[in-house]
Design a protein around this motif. Structure first.
Motif, PDB file in Angstrom:
ATOM      1  N   THR A 193       0.981  -1.212  -0.125  1.00 34.41           N
ATOM      2  CA  THR A 193       0.053   0.056  -0.025  1.00 34.41           C
ATOM      3  C   THR A 193       0.825   1.248   0.168  1.00 34.41           C
ATOM      4  N   GLU A 194       1.893   1.099   0.809  1.00 31.98           N
ATOM      5  CA  GLU A 194       2.759   2.458   0.975  1.00 31.98           C
ATOM      6  C   GLU A 194       3.661   2.784  -0.438  1.00 31.98           C
ATOM      7  N   GLU A 209       1.356   3.974  -3.133  1.00 31.14           N
ATOM      8  CA  GLU A 209       0.937   5.545  -2.694  1.00 31.14           C
ATOM      9  C   GLU A 209       2.463   6.300  -3.133  1.00 31.14           C
ATOM     10  N   ASP A 265      -4.731   3.962  -5.674  1.00 35.08           N
ATOM     11  CA  ASP A 265      -5.010   3.136  -4.597  1.00 35.08           C
ATOM     12  C   ASP A 265      -4.306   1.795  -4.701  1.00 35.08           C
ATOM     13  N   THR A 266      -4.274   0.653  -3.883  1.00 36.60           N
ATOM     14  CA  THR A 266      -3.404  -0.609  -3.830  1.00 36.60           C
ATOM     15  C   THR A 266      -4.032  -1.166  -5.022  1.00 36.60           C
TER      16      THR A 266
END
Length: 246
Positions: free
Chosen positions: A192-193, A196, A202-203
């Motif tokens: 996820t990080e 971003e 989004d993921t």
């Protein structure tokens, strides 16, 4: 080494620039700390100092008494940061203008990542690529990119297709995905990080584009990286349609 230890014991702030970080580690001053290192030296550092946590996805890290910096152009960003902290923003901006730099990047900015385009002769395309590398964390519109390099979107698209065989939109997306691939291999950031950090909404958006490009999900890449020591990313090539561009 003795000089560095003595300076540290007397609370003198220390700055390790580029491979200067190695000297700080050898002096025993980086235990329990993260250290910023250029992606170019990342593998050497992890091999020589496996107990140290290297960070190669930002320009510099300020730990108060010890600052580590990736080196190169980011040294100017760090210098501006220190000047602003001690003398104010006006002095920092004046210093940057003397060096013909528009503005300083914060330490958290992404390092221009391991992609080398030495054989691209088209100067307009090279300038566009340099801008894309500096904005890996965002999805830059092609209109804005064309404006920044001083041409029209249509002309920029034609030059990219003539030079690389792909549109600038596709090139930019694959460049950000390549950055994501590198982050999966060389950092502990979550999927996820990383999505971003690479400028995806989004993921799910990141994972969908990642699988379409590399044939596997980000999670699968992360698992394979942990399983085999040889699963590394060649930092000197970007692959587009199976073609390596040095």
């Amino acid at each position: 080494m003795a000089y560095l230890r003595r300076a540290a014991s007397e609370k003198v702030p220390l700055v390790g620039v580029c491979t200067g970080v190695f000297a700080l580690i050898q002096a025993g001053l980086m235990a329990g700390r993260r250290c910023c290192i250029s992606w170019y030296h990342h593998r050497d550092l992890t091999r020589r100092f496996p107990s140290i946590e290297p960070v190669a996805d930002r320009l510099f890290i300020d730990d108060g008494d010890v600052i580590t910096c990736a080196g190169g152009a980011s040294s100017a960003d760090l210098a501006a940061y220190l000047i602003e902290r001690h003398m104010g923003k006006a002095w920092a901006m004046k210093s940057l203008h003397i060096m013909l730099i528009d503005e300083a990047r914060p330490g958290s900015s992404a390092q221009p990542q391991p992609v080398v385009f030495g054989k691209i002769e088209d100067r307009l395309v090279r300038r566009a690529i340099a801008l894309l590398e500096q904005h890996l964390g965002e999805s830059m519109s092609m209109d804005r990119l064309a404006e920044r390099v001083g041409t029209s979107r249509r002309h920029l698209e034609r030059r990219f297709r003539d030079t690389l065989g792909v549109s600038p939109q596709k090139f930019a997306r694959e460049l950000r995905l390549r950055y994501g691939l590198w982050l999966l291999h060389y950092t502990g950031k979550s999927v996820t990080e990383i999505g971003e950090r690479c400028g995806f909404a989004d993921t799910a958006h990141f994972s969908r584009n990642f699988r379409a490009t590399f044939g596997m999900s980000p999670s699968d890449v992360r698992k394979r990286t942990g399983e085999t020591e040889g699963a590394t990313v060649d930092p000197h090539f970007l692959h587009i349609h199976g073609k390596a561009i040095p």
